[in-house]
Design an enzyme around this catalytic site. Structure first.
Site, mmCIF file in Angstrom:
data_model
loop_
_atom_site.group_PDB
_atom_site.id
_atom_site.type_symbol
_atom_site.label_atom_id
_atom_site.label_comp_id
_atom_site.label_asym_id
_atom_site.label_seq_id
_atom_site.Cartn_x
_atom_site.Cartn_y
_atom_site.Cartn_z
ATOM 1 N N GLN A 185 -12.134 -6.024 8.076
ATOM 2 C CA GLN A 185 -11.596 -6.974 8.992
ATOM 3 C C GLN A 185 -9.987 -6.594 9.031
ATOM 4 O OE1 GLN A 185 -13.571 -10.446 7.672
ATOM 5 N NE2 GLN A 185 -11.432 -11.106 6.955
ATOM 6 N N GLY B 38 11.618 -18.891 -6.331
ATOM 7 C CA GLY B 38 11.003 -19.497 -7.551
ATOM 8 C C GLY B 38 11.670 -19.188 -8.852
ATOM 9 N N THR C 27 11.089 -17.098 -11.238
ATOM 10 C CA THR C 27 10.978 -15.686 -11.597
ATOM 11 C C THR C 27 11.899 -14.949 -10.499
ATOM 12 O OG1 THR C 27 9.225 -16.157 -12.687
ATOM 13 C CG2 THR C 27 9.482 -14.014 -11.977
ATOM 14 N N ASP D 63 10.515 -21.700 3.307
ATOM 15 C CA ASP D 63 10.968 -22.511 2.422
ATOM 16 C C ASP D 63 11.721 -21.708 1.364
ATOM 17 O OD1 ASP D 63 11.193 -25.175 0.664
ATOM 18 O OD2 ASP D 63 9.723 -23.897 -0.532
ATOM 19 N N ASP E 270 13.459 -21.513 -2.267
ATOM 20 C CA ASP E 270 13.558 -21.926 -3.578
ATOM 21 C C ASP E 270 14.430 -21.203 -4.617
ATOM 22 O OD1 ASP E 270 13.229 -23.124 -5.830
ATOM 23 O OD2 ASP E 270 10.954 -23.103 -6.009
ATOM 24 N N GLU F 69 16.942 -20.775 -7.461
ATOM 25 C CA GLU F 69 17.124 -21.567 -8.777
ATOM 26 C C GLU F 69 18.042 -20.623 -9.644
ATOM 27 O OE1 GLU F 69 13.451 -22.880 -10.706
ATOM 28 O OE2 GLU F 69 12.412 -23.117 -8.588
ATOM 29 N N MET G 134 13.810 -31.168 -6.913
ATOM 30 C CA MET G 134 12.586 -31.061 -7.860
ATOM 31 C C MET G 134 12.700 -31.974 -9.105
ATOM 32 S SD MET G 134 12.523 -26.918 -7.843
ATOM 33 C CE MET G 134 14.118 -26.583 -7.779
ATOM 34 N N TYR H 147 11.412 -33.547 -11.348
ATOM 35 C CA TYR H 147 10.232 -33.309 -12.415
ATOM 36 C C TYR H 147 11.000 -32.420 -13.418
ATOM 37 C CZ TYR H 147 8.875 -29.930 -8.774
ATOM 38 O OH TYR H 147 8.857 -29.094 -7.821
#
Length: 425
Positions: free
Chosen positions: A135, A162, A164, A200, A202, A204, A269, A271
């Site tokens: 497939q 992210g 990394t 999105d 991210d 950092e 973020m 947290y």
């Protein structure tokens, strides 16, 4: 929001995420960053919560965005099917798929095996049908398409960067149009046509330090988001951003106000404000809603973050608040209340100093609350994490603030029956 296990986990001092060494790198680099773009009020607000109408609650929980990590299919054994069987799919409005990489100034696949090559058995599959060897699409992408068939209103965004992989954004920012073109083409690859409803970002952190330091300038982030909006049109464009509302902190290093006009919403973020990268403590909750007497750093709480973003001109309707579906903890702690000394990070299943809520709930039950979140002292360990009760209270506060909804890092940390996500909705 770690290359392979994160959000790499830090928020403000850390980074969507992690930790000791990373926090040290961030601290060392901070002095090199141009701050104080705006003078702002970071006052938090009251913990008092008036009774809410159903309409107010609906507003606060209009969007429920959960991160799904591609590396979760390995050690964590968490698959797209778990989103369905836990009942989380019925509660989610959006899934952010983490992460895609940023290489050579372009969007790139993060893990081709997990993303679209891994074969699923009938028992592992969302619809009970096994993948075949020939497939054209398998892996998480095929399973997410099956999940969307069951839940037509569910939207999926591909998250890039992210902790990394944020080092690639500096090069991307030098040619925003080319970056946006590469992302658009990747998300609309014919092999997974119809899967992604948007992107999105991210990063950092723009013009600040995370795992590495960025010197792209205060306008680079806005230029990047402007190019993405121009290319993606009416598709979703969102961004996870720092929650560091301290004086001279990361929120002041970038023009988030101008960039806000190009995004559908921000995901600050809120947290990982504190953690066992400070090996000797003081112990402090990693995701406090409000400040409290003795909090280790000013501006490191959700109310301060949201207040600062509002004062910078970012509308409430473009702000979500963040939840961690995990706890952060220390060992060698004798004091039950926050503010105690420690000898190092508490043991964790995948990494020291961090553990999923589903584990902590039984292993180290909450013994108190501070700053609108919970903490637990068991033996010589001290942990902080959100519970269904504190998540509900945070939602009440968010409704009063007119926020657009909630997001969380990440789905695999919840219980098998979706205890935390059900507290959001």
């Amino acid at each position: 929001m770690l290359g392979s296990d994160r959000r790499q986990d830090l928020g403000p001092a850390k980074g969507h995420r992690r930790r000791g060494l990373f926090a040290v790198v961030s601290a060392l680099c901070a002095a090199a960053v141009a701050a104080t773009l705006l003078a702002v009020n970071t006052s938090g607000g009251s913990d008092d919560r008036p009774e809410l109408t159903s309409a107010a609650r609906s507003q606060a929980t209009d969007k429920t965005v959960g991160y799904f990590t591609n590396w979760g299919v390995y050690q964590r054994n968490y698959h797209v099917k778990n989103i369905e069987t836990s009942g989380s799919a019925d509660k989610l409005t959006h899934i952010n798929y983490a992460f895609g990489n940023v290489q050579g100034g372009k969007c790139a696949v993060g893990d081709s095996y997990a993303d679209y090559e891994k074969a699923y058995t009938a028992a592992q599959s969302v619809d009970g049908k096994a993948d075949t060897w020939d497939q054209p699409l398998r892996g998480n992408f095929n399973q997410l398409l099956k999940l969307k068939q069951k839940h037509p209103d569910l939207k999926v965004l591909w998250s890039f960067g992210g902790w990394t992989w944020s080092g690639g954004f500096g090069e991307a920012a030098r040619n925003p149009a080319a970056f946006a073109e590469s992302c658009y083409n990747l998300l609309n690859d014919s092999r997974w046509k119809g899967l992604f409803d948007g992107i999105d970002i991210d990063w950092e952190y723009p013009n600040a330090c995370g795992l590495s330091c960025d010197t792209s300038g205060p306008n680079a982030f806005g230029n990047l988001m402007k190019a993405l909006r121009a290319k993606f049109g009416d598709k979703l464009v969102t961004a996870a951003i720092t929650a560091d509302a301290s004086p001279g902190g990361k929120l002041e290093a970038t023009d988030y106000r101008t960039a806000a006009q190009y995004v559908d919403w921000y995901l600050p973020m809120t947290y990982d404000y504190f953690g066992a990268w400070d090996t000797k403590g003081p112990t402090a909750p990693h995701s406090p809603l409000s400040s409290y007497q003795g909090i280790p750093k000013e501006g490191f709480n959700t109310q301060a973050t949201i207040a600062k973003l509002k004062s910078m001109g970012v509308p409430s309707s473009k702000l979500l608040y963040g939840l961690g579906f995990y706890g952060r903890g220390w060992s060698g702690v004798t004091q039950s209340a926050p503010g105690g000394t420690a000898t190092g990070p508490a043991p964790g299943t995948y990494e020291q100093g961090i553990e999923d809520y589903k584990v902590l709930k039984a292993r180290c039950p909450a013994t108190g609350k501070v700053g609108g979140t919970a903490y637990a002292h068991c033996g010589n360990q001290w942990w902080s994490y959100d519970t269904p009760e504190t998540i509900g209270a945070k939602g009440d506060w968010a409704a009063q603030q007119g926020l657009a909804g909630a997001f969380f890092w990440e789905l695999s940390g919840d219980t098998s029956d979706g205890e935390l996500i059900k507290a959001i909705r």
